[in-house]
Design an enzyme around this catalytic site. Structure first.
Site, PDB file in Angstrom:
ATOM      1  N   ASP A  59     -13.422 -35.537  10.906  1.00  0.00           N
ATOM      2  CA  ASP A  59     -12.377 -34.534  10.814  1.00  0.00           C
ATOM      3  C   ASP A  59     -13.035 -33.160  10.978  1.00  0.00           C
ATOM      4  O   ASP A  59     -14.244 -33.012  10.773  1.00  0.00           O
ATOM      5  CB  ASP A  59     -11.682 -34.654   9.451  1.00  0.00           C
ATOM      6  CG  ASP A  59     -10.505 -33.707   9.317  1.00  0.00           C
ATOM      7  OD1 ASP A  59      -9.808 -33.506  10.316  1.00  0.00           O
ATOM      8  OD2 ASP A  59     -10.296 -33.180   8.208  1.00  0.00           O
ATOM      9  N   ASP A  77     -10.867 -35.855   4.760  1.00  0.00           N
ATOM     10  CA  ASP A  77     -10.563 -35.426   3.395  1.00  0.00           C
ATOM     11  C   ASP A  77      -9.088 -35.479   3.058  1.00  0.00           C
ATOM     12  O   ASP A  77      -8.708 -35.368   1.900  1.00  0.00           O
ATOM     13  CB  ASP A  77     -11.081 -34.006   3.147  1.00  0.00           C
ATOM     14  CG  ASP A  77     -10.512 -32.994   4.146  1.00  0.00           C
ATOM     15  OD1 ASP A  77      -9.714 -33.393   5.015  1.00  0.00           O
ATOM     16  OD2 ASP A  77     -10.877 -31.814   4.053  1.00  0.00           O
ATOM     17  N   ASP A 107      -6.124 -38.865   6.850  1.00  0.00           N
ATOM     18  CA  ASP A 107      -7.353 -39.552   7.263  1.00  0.00           C
ATOM     19  C   ASP A 107      -7.486 -40.944   6.653  1.00  0.00           C
ATOM     20  O   ASP A 107      -8.300 -41.742   7.108  1.00  0.00           O
ATOM     21  CB  ASP A 107      -8.585 -38.726   6.849  1.00  0.00           C
ATOM     22  CG  ASP A 107      -8.620 -37.362   7.510  1.00  0.00           C
ATOM     23  OD1 ASP A 107      -8.326 -37.300   8.712  1.00  0.00           O
ATOM     24  OD2 ASP A 107      -8.921 -36.378   6.826  1.00  0.00           O
TER      25      ASP A 107
END
Length: 900
Positions: free
Chosen positions: A331, A641, A645
């Site tokens: 990410d 996070d 995700d």
């Protein structure tokens, strides 16, 4: 009505959505209708699939081939009456099961964390009155009122909005709050751009709004993510897959050999009881009793070392998986970047300035790109306007500078401070008397301040470049003089900043009379342009170095984010992802979520390897990308996070969550949690993982010759009709003591130099390569020749059966002890590594010698294990076998080194 819940609500007018849901936007639902819908749709809670009971999860811990082998060893030892050894073996089985059960129980909490992410209460219209109700009682059709600071209780189609901004980072990965607008959008608008929708679990940053609930519980976007987590495969790690296959082969081979030896002996008219004991001895000898325990201990030591490097492992096999990782999907926000907006460039008075420093820390300075030798009045005005037209604050908490309010406004305060402006004093001296908050329709914010000394008032304006330019006819020069505005130069500077992925805001001012007030249509015209400030959530410097280290180790890195394509592309370039991740070495395109949606799974699998940056990606698409990489044979690590995700974290071979900024959902779905939220820690964890895997392979390569040698010795005795050189109980002594005193010492072996210079292990590659298998075969044959040969030698020269067997037992132990020195490296000699670099090996060597002396000379051992004392010449021959084995293996290293 269930079919209505699947509509493209963002495509409808808010009033039309309310009509479809049969609700009056002005009055909401009545209590009778709420009760009816609650019965039909259930509570506004996220419920996952029915999970296994705690007892079922515990019993399944025993459903593993290695455990079968260990249980078989325990049964055999119990059958032989060796209750202590049997108890030890079953104790290891039980401890492994308890540890596995505890680890699996943690994962069950993922869905509970999802449910808790919904707000506790909601403000809804019921029968014409605004009432607060538990969020679990919101039903489809409820009209929900939103205020700043509220957590959205359900997926809502906006009916009205007033300067509404929502933080959707936990769902979309967007780093900044999103401006909302109730206007309908095209049907194919992606999730992150649906301004007319607000989603359950997101947070209202500012403004107000009202929306009709179009989805609750499992039908919400966050509920769909829950479904994706449920559907994601529980993947085995490469290590567990390989050991499982190895265990199956070993189990079948042992049974076949034991049965064949029994049948062969019986056909030769050997006593059935003796052949049964020979078959039992063969089975006990071939079973690596210490392997499951050794694997667990080596992995646990790896966990301990990783914790010291700020990586917390939640599942033991994940340690080894890191070592075999071939691609890391990360990410962007908060993982590769600072998650702190930072002004990096300023354009004021026709001059460009560079701003150093990262995040909200005041460290840094503003310097002209080219020294123009002029005053910087326009720059001061631009920075002052950014500080005054601002509702945020910077606070120092827990040693970190953090923003209270909008991250963009926080960046403006920091840039002013870096130039030397005391923003708090500026705000006191220029007292605010009026404000026009940011409005998505007007695309600017304006504030009105009293000028120091009672000289009138000044209006400060900040907003989109095009909108601010529409309000300006003139511009300030560095000298402070005001001249006609050169709009083309400003637009050119804006494009240059935007090409670098910077978010650009424009600033202007206007002096007004003392009695002036702000009006959208009048007071914001005829302003003086001050300048531009370009900002970005900057990449972490250590992340850039970590990516370079990963690429040099043959581990590809891909950035998968919900942010804008241009921003993602700019961050990717700064991190070195673009050229370095392409087979051609050329720039790679950024693939967007819209483009991913147009590809079939086969097409995505074909293209995914060549794309380093994916932008505007939805949770389902993150999951698709991970699965596409896995179909290409990659061992995939996924970092993240947010709630968005979690499905990909669970699907990946190893999921890595952020410990500081990560949601509980992400942490519970992950295999590893980074306590410092630093991508660089992943590179360190990959290095540790490679070291752990290397030590595991060393242990396996060390222990297998013993088991193979024991089996060969028993098989040779059966074939030649000889007495057994070693008894089953003696085999157990060898296997259990050497595994603990010698083999486990390899768990403490430090990482060999250059371990990160090797390419990652391909998942299809076997645990042991040809060179190591040949080495195992050589040591097994040496054990057969030495143990069986010396056993027959001792009998031939008049030694007792007990003494001959004691010699055979000591041959096995001594060869294993010297082979342990060889096993410290597959390519280097122990002298090249340094004899004292692993003092545990030397300590284990000494303990094993002491145990063998006790085994050989203690009367109690003579009774338990049928051992007998040995003389000096017998010891000389035993030690000579160990030294010979060591020299042969070192010669084999030189002739055919392994690349493990």
């Amino acid at each position: 009505m269930e079919t209505l819940l699947k509509k493209h609500w963002h495509h409808l007018e808010g009033s039309e959505a309310a009509r479809f849901l049969d609700v009056d936007p002005a009055g909401g639902l009545d209590e009778f209708e709420v009760e009816q819908r609650s019965e039909r749709f259930g509570k506004n809670l996220i419920s996952g699939k029915k999970s296994r009971t705690a007892l079922q999860r515990f019993l399944l811990q025993f459903h593993q081939p290695l455990v079968y082998i260990l249980v078989a060893a325990g049964v055999v030892t119990a059958f032989l009456g060796e209750w202590i050894d049997s108890g030890v073996i079953f104790g290891v089985v039980l401890v492994n099961a308890v540890v596995g059960h505890i680890q699996e129980s943690k994962a069950v909490r993922a869905l509970d964390a999802l449910s808790s992410s919904l707000s506790a209460e909601a403000l809804v219209l019921r029968a014409g009155k605004a009432v607060r109700v538990p969020a679990a009682e919101v039903v489809p059709g409820d009209v929900v009122l939103l205020r700043s600071g509220d957590k959205v209780p359900a997926d809502l189609r906006l009916l009205s909005d007033r300067e509404l901004r929502v933080d959707e980072s936990m769902l979309t990965g967007e780093s900044l709050p999103v401006d909302k607008d109730s206007a309908p959008l095209s049907r194919d608008t992606v999730l992150a751009e649906r301004k007319g929708m607000v989603y359950a679990g997101t947070l209202v940053s500012s403004g107000q709004g009202a929306g009709v609930a179009v989805a609750t519980g499992n039908h919400t976007e966050i509920g769909r993510i829950s479904g994706l987590i449920d559907a994601a495969d529980e993947l085995e790690t490469p290590l567990t897959r390989k050991i499982s296959r190895f265990s199956h082969v070993l189990l079948v081979s042992i049974l076949i050999l034991a049965a064949a030896s029994f049948v062969f002996g019986v056909l030769r008219d050997e006593p059935v009881s003796e052949m049964f004991m020979a078959a039992v001895a063969l089975a006990v000898g071939a079973i690596p009793e210490g392997l499951p325990a050794a694997v667990t201990i080596i992995l646990a030591l790896g966990v301990s070392r990783m914790a010291g490097r700020k990586a917390i492992i939640r599942r033991l096999p994940a340690v080894e998986t890191l070592g075999g990782t071939t691609v890391i999907c990360s990410d962007k926000t908060g993982t590769l970047t600072e998650n702190q907006m930072t002004v990096q460039e300023i354009f004021a008075g026709g001059a460009s300035y560079a701003v150093s420093g990262l995040g909200y820390s005041p460290e840094g300075e503003v310097q002209p790109v080219a020294d123009h030798g002029l005053p910087d009045e326009a720059l001061v005005g631009c920075l002052r306007a950014g500080a005054l037209c601002n509702d945020s604050r910077i606070r120092l908490r827990d040693g970190r500078h953090q923003v209270e309010g909008d991250p963009t406004e926080g960046a403006l305060l920091v840039s002013a401070g870096k130039y030397g402006l005391d923003t708090a004093r500026e705000q006191r001296e220029y007292g605010r008397v009026d404000v026009l908050p940011f409005d998505s329709k007007w695309r600017y914010m304006a504030t009105l301040h009293d000028l120091p000394g009672g000289k009138g008032r000044v209006a400060c304006l900040k907003g989109a470049v095009e909108r601010v330019l529409d309000c300006c006819k003139s511009a300030m020069l560095p000298s402070g003089d005001v001249v006609e505005l050169d709009a083309e130069a400003v637009i050119e500077a804006q494009h240059a900043m935007a090409a670098k992925g910077l978010r650009v805001l424009a600033f202007a001012y206007k002096v007004l009379p003392e009695d002036a007030w702000l009006e959208r249509s009048e007071s914001c015209m005829g302003m003086v342009f001050l300048g531009l400030q370009g900002m970005i959530d900057p990449p972490r410097e250590e992340a850039k170095a970590a990516i370079a280290a990963c690429l040099s180790a043959g581990v590809k890195v891909k950035m998968i984010t919900g942010d804008h394509a241009r921003t993602a592309e700019a961050i990717g370039m700064r991190l070195g992802l673009r050229g370095g991740d392409c087979a051609t070495g050329l720039d790679c395109p950024v693939m967007t979520g819209r483009e991913i949606a147009e590809l079939s799974d086969a097409e995505l699998t074909e293209q995914v390897s060549g794309i380093p940056v994916f932008a505007r990606v939805s949770p389902e698409q993150k999951l698709r990308l991970v699965m596409a990489l896995q179909r290409n044979g990659e061992v995939c690590a996924m970092t993240g996070d947010g709630v968005n995700d979690a499905p990909a974290l669970k699907q990946a071979d190893i999921g890595v969550a952020m410990g500081i900024t990560g949601t509980e959902v992400a942490k519970e779905a992950a295999d590893m949690v980074l306590t410092d939220d630093n991508f660089a820690t992943i590179a360190a964890a990959v290095e540790e993982g490679r070291g752990v895997f290397s030590n595991l392979v060393k242990f396996i390569a060390w222990t297998l010759p013993t088991n193979a040698g024991e089996g060969l010795v028993i098989l040779a005795a059966v074939l030649f009709g000889a007495a057994l050189p070693i008894l089953p109980v003696q085999i157990l002594w060898i296997n259990m003591t050497t595994a603990g005193c010698l083999g486990l010492m390899l768990a403490f072996e430090p990482m060999e130099p250059g371990i990160m210079d090797r390419p990652p292990r391909r998942p299809e590659r076997p645990i042991l390569d040809g060179a190591i298998l040949r080495r195992i075969g050589i040591v097994s044959l040496l054990l057969l020749v030495c143990a069986f040969g010396l056993f027959k030698w001792e009998l031939a020269f008049g030694a007792s059966m007990e003494a001959a067997r004691t010699v055979a037992v000591n041959v096995f132990v001594m060869v294993e002890a010297f082979y342990l020195l060889n096993a410290r490296s597959f390519t280097r000699s122990p002298f090249a590594l340094g004899l004292t670099t692993n003092k545990w090996v030397l300590g284990g060597f000494g303990i094993m010698v002491a145990l063998q002396l006790f085994y050989t000379y203690a009367p109690v051992m003579h009774g338990l294990f049928s051992s007998a004392p040995l003389g000096p010449w017998q010891w000389g021959r035993v030690v000579g076998c160990g030294v010979a084995a060591y020299l042969v293996v070192e010669l084999d290293k030189k002739l055919s080194p392994s690349d493990l």
